[in-house]
Design a protein around this motif. Structure first.
Motif, PDB file in Angstrom:
ATOM      1  N   ALA A   1      20.097  56.371  -2.300  1.00 13.07           N
ATOM      2  CA  ALA A   1      19.515  57.326  -3.222  1.00 13.07           C
ATOM      3  C   ALA A   1      18.648  56.604  -4.239  1.00 13.07           C
ATOM      4  O   ALA A   1      18.952  55.499  -4.657  1.00 13.07           O
ATOM      5  CB  ALA A   1      20.628  58.093  -3.944  1.00 13.07           C
ATOM      6  N   PRO A   2      17.549  57.208  -4.671  1.00 16.67           N
ATOM      7  CA  PRO A   2      16.760  56.628  -5.736  1.00 16.67           C
ATOM      8  C   PRO A   2      17.589  56.488  -7.006  1.00 16.67           C
ATOM      9  O   PRO A   2      18.446  57.309  -7.298  1.00 16.67           O
ATOM     10  CB  PRO A   2      15.620  57.662  -5.930  1.00 16.67           C
ATOM     11  N   THR A   3      17.341  55.424  -7.763  1.00 13.09           N
ATOM     12  CA  THR A   3      18.172  55.143  -8.927  1.00 13.09           C
ATOM     13  C   THR A   3      17.922  56.099 -10.080  1.00 13.09           C
ATOM     14  O   THR A   3      18.740  56.187 -10.990  1.00 13.09           O
ATOM     15  CB  THR A   3      17.920  53.702  -9.414  1.00 13.09           C
TER      16      THR A   3
ATOM     17  N   MET B   1      24.273  70.281  -8.764  1.00  8.65           N
ATOM     18  CA  MET B   1      24.909  71.431  -8.125  1.00  8.65           C
ATOM     19  C   MET B   1      24.391  72.708  -8.754  1.00  8.65           C
ATOM     20  O   MET B   1      24.356  72.840  -9.978  1.00  8.65           O
ATOM     21  CB  MET B   1      26.441  71.324  -8.320  1.00  8.65           C
ATOM     22  N   GLU B   2      23.974  73.652  -7.910  1.00  8.66           N
ATOM     23  CA  GLU B   2      23.442  74.928  -8.377  1.00  8.66           C
ATOM     24  C   GLU B   2      24.017  76.062  -7.537  1.00  8.66           C
ATOM     25  O   GLU B   2      24.020  75.989  -6.301  1.00  8.66           O
ATOM     26  CB  GLU B   2      21.911  74.960  -8.287  1.00  8.66           C
TER      27      GLU B   2
ATOM     28  N   LEU C   1      23.849  71.413  -3.269  1.00  8.20           N
ATOM     29  CA  LEU C   1      24.595  70.262  -3.771  1.00  8.20           C
ATOM     30  C   LEU C   1      23.921  68.987  -3.292  1.00  8.20           C
ATOM     31  O   LEU C   1      23.729  68.782  -2.096  1.00  8.20           O
ATOM     32  CB  LEU C   1      26.052  70.289  -3.279  1.00  8.20           C
ATOM     33  N   GLU C   2      23.551  68.154  -4.261  1.00 10.90           N
ATOM     34  CA  GLU C   2      23.072  66.813  -3.968  1.00 10.90           C
ATOM     35  C   GLU C   2      24.091  65.817  -4.508  1.00 10.90           C
ATOM     36  O   GLU C   2      24.515  65.910  -5.663  1.00 10.90           O
ATOM     37  CB  GLU C   2      21.710  66.558  -4.622  1.00 10.90           C
ATOM     38  N   LEU C   3      24.499  64.892  -3.670  1.00 13.40           N
ATOM     39  CA  LEU C   3      25.389  63.808  -4.061  1.00 13.40           C
ATOM     40  C   LEU C   3      24.667  62.486  -3.871  1.00 13.40           C
ATOM     41  O   LEU C   3      24.120  62.230  -2.792  1.00 13.40           O
ATOM     42  CB  LEU C   3      26.676  63.819  -3.230  1.00 13.40           C
ATOM     43  N   LEU C   4      24.616  61.674  -4.905  1.00 12.42           N
ATOM     44  CA  LEU C   4      23.910  60.394  -4.855  1.00 12.42           C
ATOM     45  C   LEU C   4      22.449  60.585  -4.447  1.00 12.42           C
ATOM     46  O   LEU C   4      21.854  59.752  -3.765  1.00 12.42           O
ATOM     47  CB  LEU C   4      24.600  59.422  -3.898  1.00 12.42           C
ATOM     48  N   GLY C   5      21.864  61.717  -4.846  1.00  9.99           N
ATOM     49  CA  GLY C   5      20.471  62.000  -4.539  1.00  9.99           C
ATOM     50  C   GLY C   5      20.229  62.527  -3.147  1.00  9.99           C
ATOM     51  O   GLY C   5      19.078  62.673  -2.727  1.00  9.99           O
ATOM     52  N   ILE C   6      21.295  62.834  -2.402  1.00 10.74           N
ATOM     53  CA  ILE C   6      21.174  63.268  -1.012  1.00 10.74           C
ATOM     54  C   ILE C   6      21.616  64.716  -0.890  1.00 10.74           C
ATOM     55  O   ILE C   6      22.691  65.090  -1.369  1.00 10.74           O
ATOM     56  CB  ILE C   6      22.033  62.374  -0.090  1.00 10.74           C
ATOM     57  N   ASP C   7      20.798  65.541  -0.267  1.00 10.83           N
ATOM     58  CA  ASP C   7      21.137  66.944  -0.023  1.00 10.83           C
ATOM     59  C   ASP C   7      22.202  66.995   1.069  1.00 10.83           C
ATOM     60  O   ASP C   7      21.927  66.677   2.232  1.00 10.83           O
ATOM     61  CB  ASP C   7      19.887  67.718   0.402  1.00 10.83           C
TER      62      ASP C   7
END
Length: 268
Positions: free
Chosen positions: A3-5, A12-13, A66-72
């Motif tokens: 993931a980008p820093t 989360m939406e 939901l994105e975790l660590l910049g990942i969908d």
């Protein structure tokens, strides 16, 4: 998978989770950036543990983003994310063999591993595990087996495991549950030491049953309730007014030496 820093570690939406014909929770939102520490609270049965499992990559949402660590995660095998997210839960403890040593349990955390024979641990893995055990006050317990430890000691071992491999995101589901007063304070002190010395650049999500279970360094809060939800800075959310609304009962919140204490008032 990297993931980008500069992205949020959790975004989360309109999150909804449905199991069978039961809606566990719906409409939740939260954003957690590096170095932020989010507390999740609410009445029993409101879905806090299920949400922790979602944020740790153990469950999929039914609807929402939901994105975790910049990942969908909608387009990802969430099993691949699990080793990248530290995780503590009572359920996880029951899946570990009781004859595993504390050192093995902690060292396997970076792999999200459950059996020592499935992985080859090297000197660096052992060194980090010993360091984490020292931070949680168990410096000489590395060779002790899980079944030889007290409940408080076992949960501190699991706390150390959750930070093995220095994950950018760590999710703790009620790490102080089942503990007496002294063991609870030892757990909170251990958590603060890890956050200060081992996890300064990581984000934390912690589900708690009581305000007293939270470390002073909590920065944000998500309060879940049948009557609504509140999300924002801990100073704005963890107040007498919002807790009274969430629990539908008069509650007073006091601050004592950087810790919050909530008291449910008598109504007659």
């Amino acid at each position: 998978m990297n993931a980008p820093t500069d992205t949020a570690l959790i975004r989360m939406e309109n999150a909804q989770l449905v199991r069978g014909e039961t809606t566990v929770f719906s409409g939740l939102r939260a954003t957690v950036h590096t170095s932020q520490r989010l507390a999740i609270l609410g009445p029993n049965g409101i879905g806090k543990t299920s949400l922790a499992m979602v944020l740790a990559g153990r469950l999929r949402l039914s609807r929402g983003t939901l994105e975790l660590l910049g990942i969908d995660v909608r387009n990802t095998d969430i099993r691949a994310l699990r080793p990248k997210i530290g995780y503590f839960s009572d359920e996880l403890i029951t899946r570990l063999s009781p004859d595993m040593t504390a050192l093995e349990v902690v060292a396997l955390g970076k792999f999200s591993g459950l059996r020592s024979e499935w992985f080859e641990l090297d000197d660096d893995d052992h060194a980090e595990a010993n360091h984490l055990l020292t931070l949680v006050g168990l410096a000489n317990f590395g060779r002790r087996t899980l079944d030889s430890l007290s409940t408080g000691q076992r949960q501190r071992v699991m706390l150390a495991r959750a930070f093995s491999g220095t994950p950018r995101l760590t999710v703790l589901d009620e790490p102080t549950s089942h503990l007496d007063l002294v063991a609870r304070e030892q757990m909170i002190e251990a958590l603060e030491r890890i956050l200060d010395e081992h996890h300064q650049d990581g984000a934390l999500v912690m589900v708690a049953h009581h305000l007293e279970d939270l470390p002073p360094s909590i920065t944000h809060a998500l309060l879940m309730s049948e009557s609504g939800q509140w999300y924002g800075s801990s100073d704005d959310v963890l107040t007498s007014e919002t807790l009274t609304q969430a629990f539908d009962h008069p509650i007073e919140v006091h601050n004592l030496a950087g810790r919050r204490i909530a008291t449910a008032l008598r109504t007659n």
